[in-house]
Design a protein around this motif. Structure first.
Motif, PDB file in Angstrom:
ATOM      1  N   GLY A 182      23.790 -57.272  75.239  1.00  0.00           N
ATOM      2  CA  GLY A 182      24.855 -56.431  75.799  1.00  0.00           C
ATOM      3  C   GLY A 182      26.199 -56.700  75.155  1.00  0.00           C
ATOM      4  N   THR A 183      26.556 -57.994  75.026  1.00  0.00           N
ATOM      5  CA  THR A 183      27.894 -58.287  74.490  1.00  0.00           C
ATOM      6  C   THR A 183      27.978 -58.040  72.978  1.00  0.00           C
ATOM      7  OG1 THR A 183      27.247 -60.596  74.459  1.00  0.00           O
ATOM      8  CG2 THR A 183      28.678 -59.951  76.246  1.00  0.00           C
ATOM      9  N   MET A 233      19.758 -52.562  71.778  1.00  0.00           N
ATOM     10  CA  MET A 233      20.058 -51.953  73.078  1.00  0.00           C
ATOM     11  C   MET A 233      18.830 -51.289  73.726  1.00  0.00           C
ATOM     12  SD  MET A 233      22.885 -52.957  74.074  1.00  0.00           S
ATOM     13  CE  MET A 233      23.374 -51.998  75.492  1.00  0.00           C
ATOM     14  N   HIS A 239      17.458 -54.002  75.438  1.00  0.00           N
ATOM     15  CA  HIS A 239      18.363 -54.354  76.550  1.00  0.00           C
ATOM     16  C   HIS A 239      17.969 -53.546  77.798  1.00  0.00           C
ATOM     17  CE1 HIS A 239      22.336 -55.593  78.259  1.00  0.00           C
ATOM     18  NE2 HIS A 239      22.224 -54.441  78.906  1.00  0.00           N
ATOM     19  N   VAL A 240      17.751 -52.258  77.577  1.00  0.00           N
ATOM     20  CA  VAL A 240      17.389 -51.389  78.702  1.00  0.00           C
ATOM     21  C   VAL A 240      16.035 -51.828  79.303  1.00  0.00           C
ATOM     22  CG1 VAL A 240      16.765 -49.018  79.307  1.00  0.00           C
ATOM     23  CG2 VAL A 240      18.766 -49.441  77.880  1.00  0.00           C
ATOM     24  N   VAL A 288      14.233 -56.995  84.837  1.00  0.00           N
ATOM     25  CA  VAL A 288      14.995 -57.797  85.807  1.00  0.00           C
ATOM     26  C   VAL A 288      15.038 -57.069  87.155  1.00  0.00           C
ATOM     27  CG1 VAL A 288      17.306 -58.648  86.408  1.00  0.00           C
ATOM     28  CG2 VAL A 288      16.378 -59.084  84.144  1.00  0.00           C
ATOM     29  N   GLN A 293      24.033 -55.467  89.053  1.00  0.00           N
ATOM     30  CA  GLN A 293      24.151 -55.340  87.597  1.00  0.00           C
ATOM     31  C   GLN A 293      23.082 -54.389  87.052  1.00  0.00           C
ATOM     32  OE1 GLN A 293      26.464 -56.300  85.703  1.00  0.00           O
ATOM     33  NE2 GLN A 293      25.620 -56.086  83.661  1.00  0.00           N
ATOM     34  N   GLY A 333      23.577 -50.504  85.558  1.00  0.00           N
ATOM     35  CA  GLY A 333      23.123 -50.172  84.198  1.00  0.00           C
ATOM     36  C   GLY A 333      22.488 -48.784  84.130  1.00  0.00           C
ATOM     37  N   THR A 360      25.141 -46.407  83.259  1.00  0.00           N
ATOM     38  CA  THR A 360      26.095 -46.888  82.245  1.00  0.00           C
ATOM     39  C   THR A 360      25.897 -46.172  80.918  1.00  0.00           C
ATOM     40  OG1 THR A 360      26.323 -49.095  83.211  1.00  0.00           O
ATOM     41  CG2 THR A 360      26.721 -48.941  80.870  1.00  0.00           C
ATOM     42  N   THR A 361      27.007 -45.915  80.215  1.00  0.00           N
ATOM     43  CA  THR A 361      26.902 -45.344  78.868  1.00  0.00           C
ATOM     44  C   THR A 361      27.830 -46.105  77.923  1.00  0.00           C
ATOM     45  OG1 THR A 361      27.227 -43.373  77.520  1.00  0.00           O
ATOM     46  CG2 THR A 361      28.709 -43.623  79.378  1.00  0.00           C
ATOM     47  N   ASP A 362      27.434 -46.201  76.633  1.00  0.00           N
ATOM     48  CA  ASP A 362      28.372 -46.771  75.648  1.00  0.00           C
ATOM     49  C   ASP A 362      29.059 -45.635  74.887  1.00  0.00           C
ATOM     50  OD1 ASP A 362      26.391 -45.809  74.029  1.00  0.00           O
ATOM     51  OD2 ASP A 362      26.035 -47.675  72.942  1.00  0.00           O
ATOM     52  N   ILE A 407      23.611 -45.153  73.591  1.00  0.00           N
ATOM     53  CA  ILE A 407      22.677 -45.456  74.672  1.00  0.00           C
ATOM     54  C   ILE A 407      23.241 -45.074  76.045  1.00  0.00           C
ATOM     55  CG2 ILE A 407      23.318 -47.900  75.044  1.00  0.00           C
ATOM     56  CD1 ILE A 407      19.849 -47.487  74.427  1.00  0.00           C
ATOM     57  N   PRO A 458      19.407 -44.017  82.476  1.00  0.00           N
ATOM     58  CA  PRO A 458      18.647 -42.811  82.811  1.00  0.00           C
ATOM     59  C   PRO A 458      19.322 -41.903  83.843  1.00  0.00           C
ATOM     60  CG  PRO A 458      17.665 -44.753  83.802  1.00  0.00           C
ATOM     61  CD  PRO A 458      18.734 -45.243  82.884  1.00  0.00           C
ATOM     62  N   HIS A 499      29.373 -52.369  85.297  1.00  0.00           N
ATOM     63  CA  HIS A 499      28.386 -53.041  84.442  1.00  0.00           C
ATOM     64  C   HIS A 499      29.058 -53.956  83.419  1.00  0.00           C
ATOM     65  CE1 HIS A 499      24.178 -53.268  83.272  1.00  0.00           C
ATOM     66  NE2 HIS A 499      24.559 -53.282  82.004  1.00  0.00           N
ATOM     67  N   LEU A 500      30.300 -53.610  83.022  1.00  0.00           N
ATOM     68  CA  LEU A 500      31.008 -54.444  82.045  1.00  0.00           C
ATOM     69  C   LEU A 500      31.769 -55.581  82.728  1.00  0.00           C
ATOM     70  CD1 LEU A 500      32.441 -51.733  79.577  1.00  0.00           C
ATOM     71  CD2 LEU A 500      30.283 -52.967  79.473  1.00  0.00           C
ATOM     72  N   PRO A 508      29.152 -59.052  84.674  1.00  0.00           N
ATOM     73  CA  PRO A 508      28.611 -60.210  83.957  1.00  0.00           C
ATOM     74  C   PRO A 508      29.497 -61.458  84.037  1.00  0.00           C
ATOM     75  CG  PRO A 508      28.180 -58.265  82.673  1.00  0.00           C
ATOM     76  CD  PRO A 508      29.035 -57.828  83.832  1.00  0.00           C
TER      77      PRO A 508
HETATM   78  C1  HEM Z   1      20.395 -57.252  85.403  1.00  0.00           C
HETATM   79  C2  HEM Z   1      20.222 -56.640  84.265  1.00  0.00           C
HETATM   80  C3  HEM Z   1      21.290 -56.452  83.222  1.00  0.00           C
HETATM   81  C4  HEM Z   1      22.206 -57.354  82.715  1.00  0.00           C
HETATM   82  C5  HEM Z   1      22.360 -58.831  83.066  1.00  0.00           C
HETATM   83  C6  HEM Z   1      23.012 -56.628  81.738  1.00  0.00           C
HETATM   84  C7  HEM Z   1      24.068 -57.178  81.022  1.00  0.00           C
HETATM   85  C8  HEM Z   1      24.893 -56.472  80.178  1.00  0.00           C
HETATM   86  C9  HEM Z   1      26.039 -57.023  79.482  1.00  0.00           C
HETATM   87  C10 HEM Z   1      26.509 -58.482  79.561  1.00  0.00           C
HETATM   88  C11 HEM Z   1      26.608 -56.020  78.763  1.00  0.00           C
HETATM   89  C12 HEM Z   1      27.858 -56.120  77.862  1.00  0.00           C
HETATM   90  C13 HEM Z   1      29.105 -56.058  78.697  1.00  0.00           C
HETATM   91  C14 HEM Z   1      30.357 -56.177  77.841  1.00  0.00           C
HETATM   92  O1  HEM Z   1      30.380 -55.669  76.701  1.00  0.00           O
HETATM   93  O2  HEM Z   1      31.331 -56.778  78.325  1.00  0.00           O
HETATM   94  C15 HEM Z   1      25.822 -54.829  78.978  1.00  0.00           C
HETATM   95  C16 HEM Z   1      26.064 -53.597  78.389  1.00  0.00           C
HETATM   96  C17 HEM Z   1      25.281 -52.482  78.552  1.00  0.00           C
HETATM   97  N1  HEM Z   1      24.155 -52.376  79.359  1.00  0.00           N
HETATM   98 FE1  HEM Z   1      23.350 -53.850  80.515  1.00  0.00          FE
HETATM   99  N2  HEM Z   1      22.575 -55.330  81.673  1.00  0.00           N
HETATM  100  C18 HEM Z   1      21.524 -55.177  82.560  1.00  0.00           C
HETATM  101  C19 HEM Z   1      20.774 -54.048  82.804  1.00  0.00           C
HETATM  102  C20 HEM Z   1      20.968 -52.833  82.154  1.00  0.00           C
HETATM  103  C21 HEM Z   1      20.180 -51.633  82.382  1.00  0.00           C
HETATM  104  C22 HEM Z   1      19.010 -51.525  83.388  1.00  0.00           C
HETATM  105  C23 HEM Z   1      20.697 -50.665  81.561  1.00  0.00           C
HETATM  106  C24 HEM Z   1      20.266 -49.231  81.359  1.00  0.00           C
HETATM  107  C25 HEM Z   1      19.201 -48.714  81.860  1.00  0.00           C
HETATM  108  C26 HEM Z   1      21.802 -51.234  80.824  1.00  0.00           C
HETATM  109  C27 HEM Z   1      22.578 -50.580  79.919  1.00  0.00           C
HETATM  110  C28 HEM Z   1      23.684 -51.082  79.267  1.00  0.00           C
HETATM  111  C29 HEM Z   1      24.516 -50.324  78.328  1.00  0.00           C
HETATM  112  C30 HEM Z   1      24.337 -48.848  77.938  1.00  0.00           C
HETATM  113  C31 HEM Z   1      25.522 -51.198  77.893  1.00  0.00           C
HETATM  114  C32 HEM Z   1      26.634 -50.914  76.882  1.00  0.00           C
HETATM  115  C33 HEM Z   1      27.890 -50.504  77.601  1.00  0.00           C
HETATM  116  C34 HEM Z   1      29.069 -50.357  76.634  1.00  0.00           C
HETATM  117  O3  HEM Z   1      29.070 -51.022  75.599  1.00  0.00           O
HETATM  118  O4  HEM Z   1      29.992 -49.592  76.981  1.00  0.00           O
HETATM  119  N3  HEM Z   1      21.937 -52.566  81.205  1.00  0.00           N
HETATM  120  N4  HEM Z   1      24.788 -55.130  79.859  1.00  0.00           N
END
Ligand code: HEM
Ligand code: HEM
Length: 230
Positions: free
Chosen positions: A37-38, A43, A46-47, A53, A120, A124, A127-129, A133, A136, A153-154, A157
């Motif tokens: 994520g960071t 990615m 990641h999904v 989780v 969290q 997600g 969440t969109t970047d 990505i 759903p 979501h950002l 963490p």
């Molecule tokens: C408990 C489970 C999850 C954890 C611990 C987690 C953790 C993270 C972290 C640490 C980041 C980066 C935050 C930052 O840049 O400061 C991130 C970004 C992201 N996550 Fe997750 N995530 C989880 C579940 C999910 C799920 C289920 C999805 C989608 C179905 C998802 C989609 C995304 C997307 C699209 C980003 C990029 C957001 C951006 O850069 O603007 N995450 N996640």
């Protein structure tokens, strides 16, 4: 009279295999999710790891009601007053008490970790970047909601990491100063308790049939959700 350290001990099954798999999978997955994520890499994985989780946490909530003895919330969540009163004893290096499952303070830490992981994971989904990505739910919800969930979501963490650091510090404190061997118990599932207490302590064997039914239902639901909406 025997001293506390010389007392005869007996092994008690405290964490069934599903709790141990839940825990150590969580450790690996959260490490990967944080890194991917960071760094914004892998990615797609990641999904997938995020869905896993969510599945694990939903499993843990169900297991908190119908799981093995020490996994059940009712056997380790104490009232806020009882929890506050237990703090001196939990922190005292000389305390001679024996919590076979989570102690009252640790019980609330479990609740906090489970809730933050749930928040969290759910955030997600929306969440969109803005580039590659999308979660759903993104096509189905308003822009305000997407913005709010992405922000959450950002932000979460940082709190998750703080809780994990506190969790680790507490576990190391109990292992180092109180010699409770908690990490060993989370690996083997077994704790040693004074023989005088062993008869009154419940064992946490895995109820295999119930476990298989819950896993089958969750896997089926997960497969259906991912193939229709993932
Ligand atoms: C408990 C489970 C999850 C954890 C611990 C987690 C953790 C993270 C972290 C640490 C980041 C980066 C935050 C930052 O840049 O400061 C991130 C970004 C992201 N996550 Fe997750 N995530 C989880 C579940 C999910 C799920 C289920 C999805 C989608 C179905 C998802 C989609 C995304 C997307 C699209 C980003 C990029 C957001 C951006 O850069 O603007 N995450 N996640
Ligand atoms: C991402 C990191 C981590 C997360 C999210 C996490 C989460 C949790 C959760 C939810 C529980 C409750 C288990 C249950 O009842 O189902 C727990 C317990 C426990 N965790 Fe972790 N954990 C993490 C890292 C670690 C690490 C690195 C260690 C040790 C090296 C550790 C050692 C333990 C121990 C010993 C217990 C049982 C505590 C007790 O006896 O009350 N955890 N953890």
């Amino acid at each position: 009279m025997q001293s506390h350290t010389e007392q005869a001990t007996r092994a008690v099954k405290v964490w069934d295999i599903s709790i141990r798999l839940f825990h150590w999978s969580l450790v690996g997955l959260i490490g990967f999710l944080w890194w991917s994520g960071t760094e914004g890499v892998q990615m797609d994985n990641h999904v997938l790891a995020g869905y896993t989780v969510l599945g694990l946490v939903v499993y843990r909530v169900i297991w908190g009601f119908i799981g093995s003895y020490h996994a059940r919330f009712i056997n380790f969540i104490r009232s806020p007053i009882k929890t506050l009163k237990s703090i001196p004893e939990v922190l005292s290096v000389r305390s001679n008490s024996h919590h076979v499952g989570h102690n009252p303070v640790g019980g609330w830490m479990v609740v906090a970790l489970v809730l933050i992981l749930l928040a969290q994971g759910i955030s997600g989904l929306g969440t969109t970047d803005d580039i590659f990505i999308d979660g759903p739910l993104v096509p189905y919800i308003s822009d305000d909601m997407i913005y709010w969930l992405t922000d959450l979501h950002l932000t979460l963490p940082d709190y998750l990491i703080a809780l994990v650091v506190l969790h680790l510090a507490a576990v190391l404190f109990h292992d180092t100063f109180k010699r409770e061997h908690l990490i060993q118990a989370m690996i083997t599932g077994v704790k040693k308790v004074p023989a005088s207490l062993a008869d009154s302590v419940r064992q946490s064997e895995l109820p295999a049939k119930r476990f298989l039914i819950v896993v089958a239902l969750l896997s089926g639901m997960g497969w259906w959700l991912i193939s229709n909406f993932g």
